[in-house]
Design a protein around this motif. Sequence first.
Motif, PDB file in Angstrom:
ATOM      1  N   PRO A 155      33.138  38.483  33.863  1.00 30.42           N
ATOM      2  CA  PRO A 155      33.975  38.363  32.664  1.00 30.42           C
ATOM      3  C   PRO A 155      33.964  36.954  32.100  1.00 30.42           C
ATOM      4  CG  PRO A 155      35.107  39.628  34.356  1.00 30.42           C
ATOM      5  CD  PRO A 155      33.872  39.067  35.010  1.00 30.42           C
ATOM      6  N   LYS A 161      26.051  38.414  28.136  1.00 28.37           N
ATOM      7  CA  LYS A 161      26.653  39.443  27.275  1.00 28.37           C
ATOM      8  C   LYS A 161      25.602  40.221  26.472  1.00 28.37           C
ATOM      9  CE  LYS A 161      30.319  40.258  23.894  1.00 28.37           C
ATOM     10  NZ  LYS A 161      29.495  41.076  22.972  1.00 28.37           N
ATOM     11  N   ALA A 299      33.484  46.220  31.358  1.00 25.50           N
ATOM     12  CA  ALA A 299      34.819  46.517  30.849  1.00 25.50           C
ATOM     13  C   ALA A 299      35.440  45.312  30.171  1.00 25.50           C
ATOM     14  CB  ALA A 299      35.711  47.024  31.978  1.00 25.50           C
ATOM     15  N   SER A 300      35.155  44.127  30.688  1.00 24.56           N
ATOM     16  CA  SER A 300      35.733  42.905  30.107  1.00 24.56           C
ATOM     17  C   SER A 300      35.186  42.651  28.706  1.00 24.56           C
ATOM     18  CB  SER A 300      35.430  41.703  31.003  1.00 24.56           C
ATOM     19  OG  SER A 300      34.072  41.315  30.934  1.00 24.56           O
ATOM     20  N   TYR A 301      33.922  43.009  28.451  1.00 18.41           N
ATOM     21  CA  TYR A 301      33.358  42.821  27.121  1.00 18.41           C
ATOM     22  C   TYR A 301      33.962  43.800  26.124  1.00 18.41           C
ATOM     23  CZ  TYR A 301      29.831  39.875  29.362  1.00 18.41           C
ATOM     24  OH  TYR A 301      29.193  38.881  30.050  1.00 18.41           O
ATOM     25  N   LYS A 302      34.315  44.990  26.574  1.00 17.82           N
ATOM     26  CA  LYS A 302      34.935  45.964  25.682  1.00 17.82           C
ATOM     27  C   LYS A 302      36.303  45.500  25.209  1.00 17.82           C
ATOM     28  CE  LYS A 302      32.676  50.132  27.484  1.00 17.82           C
ATOM     29  NZ  LYS A 302      32.903  51.456  28.130  1.00 17.82           N
ATOM     30  N   LYS A 303      36.967  44.691  26.016  1.00 17.24           N
ATOM     31  CA  LYS A 303      38.312  44.211  25.664  1.00 17.24           C
ATOM     32  C   LYS A 303      38.274  43.089  24.639  1.00 17.24           C
ATOM     33  CE  LYS A 303      40.236  45.367  30.202  1.00 17.24           C
ATOM     34  NZ  LYS A 303      40.824  44.809  31.454  1.00 17.24           N
ATOM     35  N   GLU A 304      37.102  42.454  24.473  1.00 18.16           N
ATOM     36  CA  GLU A 304      37.020  41.304  23.557  1.00 18.16           C
ATOM     37  C   GLU A 304      37.077  41.742  22.101  1.00 18.16           C
ATOM     38  OE1 GLU A 304      33.487  39.165  24.554  1.00 18.16           O
ATOM     39  OE2 GLU A 304      34.264  38.469  26.490  1.00 18.16           O
TER      40      GLU A 304
END
Length: 304
Positions: A155, A161, A299-304
């Motif tokens: 993350p 990315k 999952a952390s990239y989806k939250k950005e």
Amino acid sequence: MSDVKPLIAVTGGTGFVGRHMIRALLTQGYKVRALARNPSKLSDIKHQNLEIFQGSLGTNDAGLVAEADVVLHMAGLIKAKTRDAIMAVNCGAAGAIARAADQASVPRFILLSSQTAHQPQLSAYAASKHAGEDAVKEAYAGKLAIIRAPAVFGPGDEATKPFFDFIAKGRLPVAGGPRWKQRVMAMVFVNDLVNDMALHAVSGTYDGQTLTPCTVPALTWEKFARDAGQALGISVKVTPIPLPVIKAVAGATSVTSRLFGIGHLTLGKLREFLYEDWSSQDVIQNATPFIEALRITAASYKKE
């Protein structure tokens, strides 16, 4: 651990690995003095044992390392317009902070280097990391550990990315060539890396060693695609890009990088990608299961 908490002086704390490293050190009970040119980049890390030392490399190295029990040097450049510019930071500044630590009689110094230092002929970056290791060895006479990080992911990492963006669409472009399937690489989940460093490098277990801690020791691109697909619950297809095409792109990027500082896939970086064996035997004990680490990262990239 005694009631007097060891003080760790940290450079590079505002970067991707650095932010995770600071949190790991604080969690394990250390006091941290973190160098930051822009303290606001660490404003979200609130802890009574965190001291922000405002400045940049070379402005007050002696003040940064004063009374520290360990100096953890992570600051560096991934790219620069010229070879001299990247050498100035990754070699010159590394040697300077090591010299300051030596003059202050700091008992232990940890250098976060790169696995590419093993093959310095490949790129200006690789050469600068190898030269930085030599500069630190020459400048510092105390207990030294060198951590040559392999490909780091997790993350907050902007470098990997783009790979995860492609993977989310079901494909993984890689540099082609006749032996692209034989290329292997070690990878390390950032949480595994920083926890391993906090547990073993900072405590002295790694004194006198040069190590490449990894979550997975030897991953092919096809295996990476399968594991990433399993993590995301999709099918991921590897797409080899013909070498003439990717070399042309890297050649153009090398020009824009040198002139304007724009672009990452230079000819030097391409030579790193084409190198066949970036494996490591230094597997971290109790590391995060690789597919779980990929799932957390995606999952952390989806939250950005």
